[in-house]
Design a protein around this motif. Structure first.
Motif, PDB file in Angstrom:
ATOM      1  N   LEU A 107       0.853  -1.178   0.000  1.00 52.33           N
ATOM      2  CA  LEU A 107       0.000   0.000   0.000  1.00 52.33           C
ATOM      3  C   LEU A 107       0.894   1.236   0.000  1.00 52.33           C
ATOM      4  O   LEU A 107       1.548   1.539   0.997  1.00 52.33           O
ATOM      5  CB  LEU A 107      -0.916  -0.003   1.221  1.00 52.33           C
ATOM      6  N   LEU A 108       0.918   1.927  -1.123  1.00 55.78           N
ATOM      7  CA  LEU A 108       1.814   3.077  -1.263  1.00 55.78           C
ATOM      8  C   LEU A 108       1.332   4.262  -0.440  1.00 55.78           C
ATOM      9  O   LEU A 108       2.116   5.144  -0.097  1.00 55.78           O
ATOM     10  CB  LEU A 108       1.952   3.450  -2.736  1.00 55.78           C
ATOM     11  N   THR A 109       0.049   4.302  -0.150  1.00 53.49           N
ATOM     12  CA  THR A 109      -0.519   5.262   0.810  1.00 53.49           C
ATOM     13  C   THR A 109      -1.600   4.510   1.582  1.00 53.49           C
ATOM     14  O   THR A 109      -2.483   3.909   0.986  1.00 53.49           O
ATOM     15  CB  THR A 109      -1.146   6.482   0.114  1.00 53.49           C
ATOM     16  N   ALA A 110      -1.508   4.547   2.890  1.00 50.27           N
ATOM     17  CA  ALA A 110      -2.503   3.839   3.702  1.00 50.27           C
ATOM     18  C   ALA A 110      -2.479   4.356   5.122  1.00 50.27           C
ATOM     19  O   ALA A 110      -1.410   4.607   5.679  1.00 50.27           O
ATOM     20  CB  ALA A 110      -2.233   2.335   3.698  1.00 50.27           C
ATOM     21  N   PRO A 111      -3.640   4.537   5.723  1.00 47.92           N
ATOM     22  CA  PRO A 111      -3.684   4.942   7.135  1.00 47.92           C
ATOM     23  C   PRO A 111      -3.293   3.786   8.039  1.00 47.92           C
ATOM     24  O   PRO A 111      -3.309   2.624   7.628  1.00 47.92           O
ATOM     25  CB  PRO A 111      -5.155   5.323   7.331  1.00 47.92           C
ATOM     26  N   LYS A 112      -2.943   4.090   9.257  1.00 51.64           N
ATOM     27  CA  LYS A 112      -2.601   3.050  10.222  1.00 51.64           C
ATOM     28  C   LYS A 112      -3.817   2.161  10.456  1.00 51.64           C
ATOM     29  O   LYS A 112      -4.953   2.599  10.399  1.00 51.64           O
ATOM     30  CB  LYS A 112      -2.151   3.675  11.544  1.00 51.64           C
ATOM     31  N   GLY A 113      -3.535   0.909  10.683  1.00 53.78           N
ATOM     32  CA  GLY A 113      -4.622  -0.022  10.962  1.00 53.78           C
ATOM     33  C   GLY A 113      -5.021  -0.859   9.772  1.00 53.78           C
ATOM     34  O   GLY A 113      -5.777  -1.819   9.907  1.00 53.78           O
ATOM     35  N   ILE A 114      -4.537  -0.500   8.572  1.00 50.33           N
ATOM     36  CA  ILE A 114      -4.836  -1.287   7.377  1.00 50.33           C
ATOM     37  C   ILE A 114      -3.595  -2.088   7.012  1.00 50.33           C
ATOM     38  O   ILE A 114      -2.504  -1.542   6.854  1.00 50.33           O
ATOM     39  CB  ILE A 114      -5.262  -0.385   6.210  1.00 50.33           C
ATOM     40  N   GLY A 115      -3.734  -3.398   6.884  1.00 54.13           N
ATOM     41  CA  GLY A 115      -2.599  -4.236   6.546  1.00 54.13           C
ATOM     42  C   GLY A 115      -1.602  -4.328   7.682  1.00 54.13           C
ATOM     43  O   GLY A 115      -1.899  -4.025   8.840  1.00 54.13           O
ATOM     44  N   GLU A 116      -0.393  -4.736   7.331  1.00 52.40           N
ATOM     45  CA  GLU A 116       0.679  -4.849   8.319  1.00 52.40           C
ATOM     46  C   GLU A 116       1.884  -4.035   7.850  1.00 52.40           C
ATOM     47  O   GLU A 116       2.120  -3.870   6.657  1.00 52.40           O
ATOM     48  CB  GLU A 116       1.069  -6.317   8.528  1.00 52.40           C
ATOM     49  N   TYR A 117       2.625  -3.536   8.803  1.00 52.82           N
ATOM     50  CA  TYR A 117       3.756  -2.659   8.494  1.00 52.82           C
ATOM     51  C   TYR A 117       4.966  -3.470   8.075  1.00 52.82           C
ATOM     52  O   TYR A 117       5.320  -4.475   8.700  1.00 52.82           O
ATOM     53  CB  TYR A 117       4.102  -1.815   9.718  1.00 52.82           C
ATOM     54  N   ASP A 118       5.616  -3.038   6.974  1.00 48.86           N
ATOM     55  CA  ASP A 118       6.853  -3.668   6.529  1.00 48.86           C
ATOM     56  C   ASP A 118       8.007  -2.719   6.818  1.00 48.86           C
ATOM     57  O   ASP A 118       8.087  -1.623   6.244  1.00 48.86           O
ATOM     58  CB  ASP A 118       6.788  -3.978   5.032  1.00 48.86           C
ATOM     59  N   SER A 119       8.903  -3.135   7.684  1.00 44.78           N
ATOM     60  CA  SER A 119       9.974  -2.256   8.131  1.00 44.78           C
ATOM     61  C   SER A 119      11.010  -1.990   7.037  1.00 44.78           C
ATOM     62  O   SER A 119      11.693  -0.961   7.070  1.00 44.78           O
ATOM     63  CB  SER A 119      10.663  -2.853   9.365  1.00 44.78           C
ATOM     64  N   GLY A 165     -13.088   7.996   0.858  1.00 44.84           N
ATOM     65  CA  GLY A 165     -12.164   9.114   0.917  1.00 44.84           C
ATOM     66  C   GLY A 165     -10.726   8.718   1.178  1.00 44.84           C
ATOM     67  O   GLY A 165      -9.878   9.565   1.429  1.00 44.84           O
ATOM     68  N   VAL A 166     -10.430   7.414   1.136  1.00 50.11           N
ATOM     69  CA  VAL A 166      -9.070   6.924   1.361  1.00 50.11           C
ATOM     70  C   VAL A 166      -8.465   6.538   0.021  1.00 50.11           C
ATOM     71  O   VAL A 166      -8.984   5.662  -0.658  1.00 50.11           O
ATOM     72  CB  VAL A 166      -9.072   5.707   2.311  1.00 50.11           C
ATOM     73  N   PRO A 167      -7.368   7.153  -0.398  1.00 50.25           N
ATOM     74  CA  PRO A 167      -6.752   6.804  -1.681  1.00 50.25           C
ATOM     75  C   PRO A 167      -6.304   5.347  -1.694  1.00 50.25           C
ATOM     76  O   PRO A 167      -5.702   4.872  -0.735  1.00 50.25           O
ATOM     77  CB  PRO A 167      -5.546   7.752  -1.773  1.00 50.25           C
ATOM     78  N   SER A 168      -6.635   4.635  -2.759  1.00 54.74           N
ATOM     79  CA  SER A 168      -6.219   3.245  -2.903  1.00 54.74           C
ATOM     80  C   SER A 168      -5.043   3.192  -3.871  1.00 54.74           C
ATOM     81  O   SER A 168      -5.211   3.029  -5.074  1.00 54.74           O
ATOM     82  CB  SER A 168      -7.385   2.390  -3.421  1.00 54.74           C
ATOM     83  N   ASN A 169      -3.852   3.377  -3.322  1.00 52.57           N
ATOM     84  CA  ASN A 169      -2.633   3.357  -4.121  1.00 52.57           C
ATOM     85  C   ASN A 169      -1.830   2.121  -3.735  1.00 52.57           C
ATOM     86  O   ASN A 169      -1.388   1.999  -2.593  1.00 52.57           O
ATOM     87  CB  ASN A 169      -1.797   4.623  -3.875  1.00 52.57           C
TER      88      ASN A 169
END
Length: 255
Positions: free
Chosen positions: A40-52, A77-81
């Motif tokens: 996810l090139l743009t995503a708010p916290k809480g969506i998916g998992e973080y890749d360090s 209203g959340v960009p899906s990139n």
């Protein structure tokens, strides 16, 4: 939900399609090999998992990717990139320069080098733009032609079965899907940038006619009333024979 119009501007050099009016469901119905992992090139916290390694959030596994798409985030209203990838091991071999290129794509909505990465083996890059526009890079343009054929067919079928045009309790009509070969014949127009106006579809002696207007890349012009000089032709469906064809109104020069 089918729309009143579909806009398409195709760049066959970079395999990028700028569009409006094509739904995620239409994409899912066509793509035979859906992404099994996405960054996810743009995503708010809480969506998916973080890749360090990349600093992006990611969604792994077909089921979770499908769930992400089903949420239809752009309407909230959340960009899906996003960009798809095959292997998390190879993805974590991305260099800082390659990661910065992905950041640039998400920010500028265009690429610096090839949008298709060996380490990701990506088939798509999906970008959400303002005013309901999307930009998608397709490794295989054949997939886009299939999506557009479904989009056009769905919109025409909806207009035919509109409540204003059918009797109460009358069984909805099904129409033949527009052949991909007919979509490809529109390639000179798609390269220029056109709008398919289903709102202005008419039926003339059993033939449904959908106006096709030249818009080029003037995105601000999509909501205006088109002039006769903008009319490039009509996509037509013969209701009896279920045959599709294009009726040209202006001379199309080879691109």
């Amino acid at each position: 939900m089918p729309s009143e119009a579909t806009y398409v501007h195709l760049d066959t050099i970079t395999n990028a399609v700028l569009s409006k009016g094509i739904t995620m469901n239409e994409c899912k119905d066509v793509v035979k090999k859906p992404p099994k992992n996405i960054l996810l090139l743009t995503a708010p916290k809480g969506i998916g998992e973080y890749d360090s390694h990349t600093g992006f959030r990611m969604v792994r596994g077909l089921a979770k990717v499908q769930e992400y798409f089903d949420q239809n985030l752009p309407t909230n209203g959340v960009p899906s990139n996003w960009i798809d990838f095959e292997s998390i091991e190879l993805m974590r071999q991305l260099t800082p320069i390659e990661i910065s290129e992905l950041l640039y794509i998400a920010h500028a909505h265009t690429h610096l080098h090839s949008p298709f990465y060996y380490k990701l083996q990506n088939n798509f890059i999906h970008l959400t733009l303002p005013k309901g526009m999307t930009k998608v890079y397709y490794r295989k343009l054949e997939q886009f032609y299939s999506i557009l054929s479904v989009n056009i067919t769905n919109n025409v079928e909806k207009k035919i079965n509109d409540k204003k045009n059918v009797f109460l309790f009358k069984k909805a009509k099904k129409i033949a899907r527009m052949p991909i070969s007919d979509v490809k014949e529109l390639l000179p127009l798609l390269r220029e940038g056109v709008l398919f106006s289903f709102e202005n579809m008419k039926c003339n002696q059993g033939v449904y006619e959908i106006p096709v207007y030249l818009t080029e890349d003037r995105m601000k012009s999509l909501n205006r009333n088109f002039l006769e000089k903008d009319l490039m032709g009509h996509i037509c469906l013969d209701e009896k024979d279920q045959k599709w064809f294009f009726k040209e109104e202006s001379s199309l020069q080879p691109i």
